[in-house]
Structure formats: structure tokens, C-alpha cells
Design a protein around this motif. Sequence first.
Motif, PDB file in Angstrom:
ATOM      1  N   ILE A  37       0.029   0.940   7.579  1.00 20.79           N
ATOM      2  CA  ILE A  37       1.063   1.133   6.567  1.00 20.79           C
ATOM      3  C   ILE A  37       0.389   1.710   5.328  1.00 20.79           C
ATOM      4  N   ARG A  38       0.970   2.778   4.774  1.00 19.45           N
ATOM      5  CA  ARG A  38       0.442   3.373   3.551  1.00 19.45           C
ATOM      6  C   ARG A  38       1.540   3.419   2.496  1.00 19.45           C
ATOM      7  N   ILE A  39       1.166   3.160   1.244  1.00 10.93           N
ATOM      8  CA  ILE A  39       2.092   3.190   0.127  1.00 10.93           C
ATOM      9  C   ILE A  39       1.672   4.309  -0.824  1.00 10.93           C
ATOM     10  N   GLU A  78      -6.496  11.435   3.896  1.00 12.47           N
ATOM     11  CA  GLU A  78      -6.105  12.278   2.767  1.00 12.47           C
ATOM     12  C   GLU A  78      -5.133  11.515   1.883  1.00 12.47           C
ATOM     13  N   ALA A  79      -5.227  11.720   0.563  1.00  9.49           N
ATOM     14  CA  ALA A  79      -4.402  10.972  -0.381  1.00  9.49           C
ATOM     15  C   ALA A  79      -2.987  11.527  -0.498  1.00  9.49           C
ATOM     16  N   LYS A 105       0.590   9.876  -4.835  1.00 10.74           N
ATOM     17  CA  LYS A 105      -0.772   9.360  -4.747  1.00 10.74           C
ATOM     18  C   LYS A 105      -0.804   8.098  -3.900  1.00 10.74           C
ATOM     19  N   LYS A 106      -1.722   8.059  -2.936  1.00  9.25           N
ATOM     20  CA  LYS A 106      -1.830   6.880  -2.077  1.00  9.25           C
ATOM     21  C   LYS A 106      -2.475   5.731  -2.847  1.00  9.25           C
ATOM     22  N   LEU A 107      -1.797   4.567  -2.846  1.00 11.83           N
ATOM     23  CA  LEU A 107      -2.294   3.415  -3.585  1.00 11.83           C
ATOM     24  C   LEU A 107      -2.719   2.263  -2.698  1.00 11.83           C
ATOM     25  N   LEU A 108      -2.235   2.229  -1.439  1.00 14.29           N
ATOM     26  CA  LEU A 108      -2.566   1.092  -0.576  1.00 14.29           C
ATOM     27  C   LEU A 108      -2.494   1.487   0.886  1.00 14.29           C
ATOM     28  N   SER A 109      -3.437   0.985   1.694  1.00 17.91           N
ATOM     29  CA  SER A 109      -3.388   1.063   3.155  1.00 17.91           C
ATOM     30  C   SER A 109      -3.482  -0.353   3.694  1.00 17.91           C
ATOM     31  N   ASP A 110      -2.630  -0.679   4.655  1.00 21.02           N
ATOM     32  CA  ASP A 110      -2.596  -2.032   5.201  1.00 21.02           C
ATOM     33  C   ASP A 110      -2.318  -1.950   6.699  1.00 21.02           C
TER      34      ASP A 110
END
Length: 436
Positions: free
Chosen positions: A383-385, A246-247, A390-395
Motif C-alpha cells: 500500500i502506498r500513500i 519511484e516517488a 509525493k509518496k509519503l508512506l509504503s506499507d
Amino acid sequence: MITYRGPKARIAVASFRCKAAKCSGAIGDGLADMLATALFRTGRFIVLERGEGLKAIQEELNLAQSGYVRQGAGPKTGLMEGADILVIGAITAFEPNASGVGGGGIVVPFNIPLIGGAKISKKEAYIAADIRLVDVRTGRVINATSVEGKATSWKVGGGMGTILGTVALGGALGAYKNTPMEKAIRVMLYNAVDAIAKMVPENYYRWGSDTQGYNNPSAAPRPAATSAPRDSSVAPAPTGGLVRPEARFEPGKKVVWQEDFSRCTEVPSSIRIVKGTAECVSFQGKKWLATIKGETVFYKNLQRFRWSGDWAIEYTFYCGTYVPHGQASVRLGRFDAPFYLYLAKGATAQDTSFKWMNKPIPLDQDIVGRPHRVALQKKGDTIRIFFDGKKLLSDRADPLALDRLPSALYFILGSGYADIETGRYVLLTDIRVTSY
């Protein structure tokens, strides 16, 4: 928000409860009326009447069914719309003449008409409220926040912004017209509208872009959480059996450390500044840490906190004008540690650099001119940013490397070009570290 033309969310405002000693029920009713009007004026919401107007509507419907109205000429029952979201509020502080932070406050050259560059006086009116957004169908709390408003006796030119326009003081609040309390109320109302617009999840914005489009929703909203996945950040995809993250960001339930600088009058004692200078200032009814000149670095010892666990870091920053290479960045554990979230303007006003470690984060908007909320989240090995929710990155995370980091959190603000006397500064507030 004034120029918004997209899908709308159905929302209703319940009467605000008064929990402050100097607040009466009539004041709560008046604030609810003002908030409903302000939300309607944003263009983002279909606002449903739930105040005195609803009673009048019920009386008109009863009259139509009484036999006194010519058949076919009166309104029919069963055609009213229902809200998807109910705004529930409680006024937690109401002080028309509260004690302020004292004289000698810094004059900050803000370029927004809400606070201006006015100097803080010894006494200022103050109001605060807790706000919850509730899904009407499930009763679940979607989001919650606290907003406040402060004001001194000076007048504000240009009103309180185009969102509020000429919203009249509602109910018993009319007694505070042309007083500092009116200013405080309008500051809090501005903050409440801004917070609600950001807290409503995207999938609730599903109704037609005009007021007659309520019979053609684009999609049904999902509740704030689902029972299928165990991780609250995962929800079913609209079609098929595909499940994607989910965002929407949700903080951890246990607060490790939070700081809003509300108790700070000059330099905060809760953090340790290791480079540069910073002071606490008031802006938009809140307290912020401001860079004074050059780059500011400070850290917080989190006391046996382990970076290998599941956690989230949140903070709000504001950059009023372009500051070359101006930062609002964080580093985990040590100032020289490789785990960092870098957010800064570039060499030109058009450039913005946003990255997690060395991985660029796509950002399709400028960071100058309004407050932004940043969240860095670790759950499991991910890791989520998030930026403004709003979610912009998953690492992929490295728990073993993170486990070797000290229990400290570093913040870097401003740059060598920052100078509050010339209007170039970076502000920071509402820091929160939570664990899951």
C-alpha cells in the motif's frame, strides 16, 4: 509559486488546437501565449519561445548569416536552448454564453479572490481544455489533465491572483476583454498553471535557479517510464545498481468509478449520503461536494470490485479555513472496517493528523488554504500513500483480509464544527477509482 527560488524546468508551449465549434485557431494561439507568460511568472520554469517569436528569431539568425550584418555583430546559430517538456493543448469547449446551473445557487463564503462569494447565475461563459505534458526527447506523455473555467457577468476584484498578474488577453481573445468570457479564460489559465506545476516530475526541475544557469543542470531527467523494471512505479536509482520505488504516482488504466460532480446542481445522485447533509457548489471553475453543517458520510457501491486486486483511489479536497477535527478521509468496504486513510485537522489550527490505519504519515505542510490531491494505491502486497503527487508512506497490504471486504467505498467529510454559513466547510471533488 511567486516566491519560488529553486531549480527550474525547461518548458515550451505549443499552440492550442481548437476542437470546439466556436473556437478558432487564433484563439488557440492567444491562449498558448497567455499560458507561456503565466508559466514564466511562476518562477518555476525556463520558458522557451515556440510561437511567433521563434519565427522572428529564425529570421534574425538568417539575416546574420546573409552577409548584410557586420561580421561578429549578429547572433550565432547552434546556441538556442531546447525544451525538456512540451505542453500540448486542445480547447474542447468554448461557450461565451453557456447555460449554467440555474438560479438559486448557494452563496459560499470563500476567502479566495478567484470566485469570491458570488452567486451562480443562469448563464455563464465557459471554456475547457485538455493538456498533455510530453517529454521532448522520448515523445512519451508524462502526464495529462483537463482544466476548465466558468464565469458570470459580475466583476472580480483584485484580478485573478498574483500568478497571472497583468497577463494580457492574447490574439483573438482580446475581443472578449471586460466580458464574462475573459473571467472564464483567466480562471482556466489559473487552473492550467497550477496543474502543470504539480504534474511536472521533480527530476525535470534540474536547471539553475536564475535565467543564466541553463548550462549547469543538477541532474538529467528520467523519462516517464523505464524499460528495465516491469512495475511502472519502479525506476533505476541515480547511481549503482540499487533500484528503489519511484516517488511519482500513476493511476491505473481502467477506470472503475469517477465523479467530479460536474452534472450536480444541488445534491448528487451518484452517491448515497448516510450521515449529515451536503450540496454541490462551484469553486475555482469546478464543481465540488461541500459539507453544509456537521460531519457528512457517503458511500459508493463499486459493483463486484475486489479490494484484493491492484487499484488506486484519488480525490481532491479543500479546507478554506481551520475546521476543528475537520476530515477528508476514506474507508474501504465498510464504515467500521479497519482499512482507512484518516486525514484531519486536530484540536488546534497547528495540528494535522494523517495516517493509514494506525500508522502515522509524515506531513510537513498545513492542509488549510489550498486544494490538495490524495492518492491511496495498492500494488501487489504494498500500500502506498501519496499527497500532492509525493509518496509519503509504503506499507504491507493484507490481500486475504482485503478480499473479505464489500465492494463499497466510504468518504467522511467535515466534523461537528463544520458550518458553511460561518465559513467552516470541507470540499471534495475529482474522485477516481482505477485498477491496474
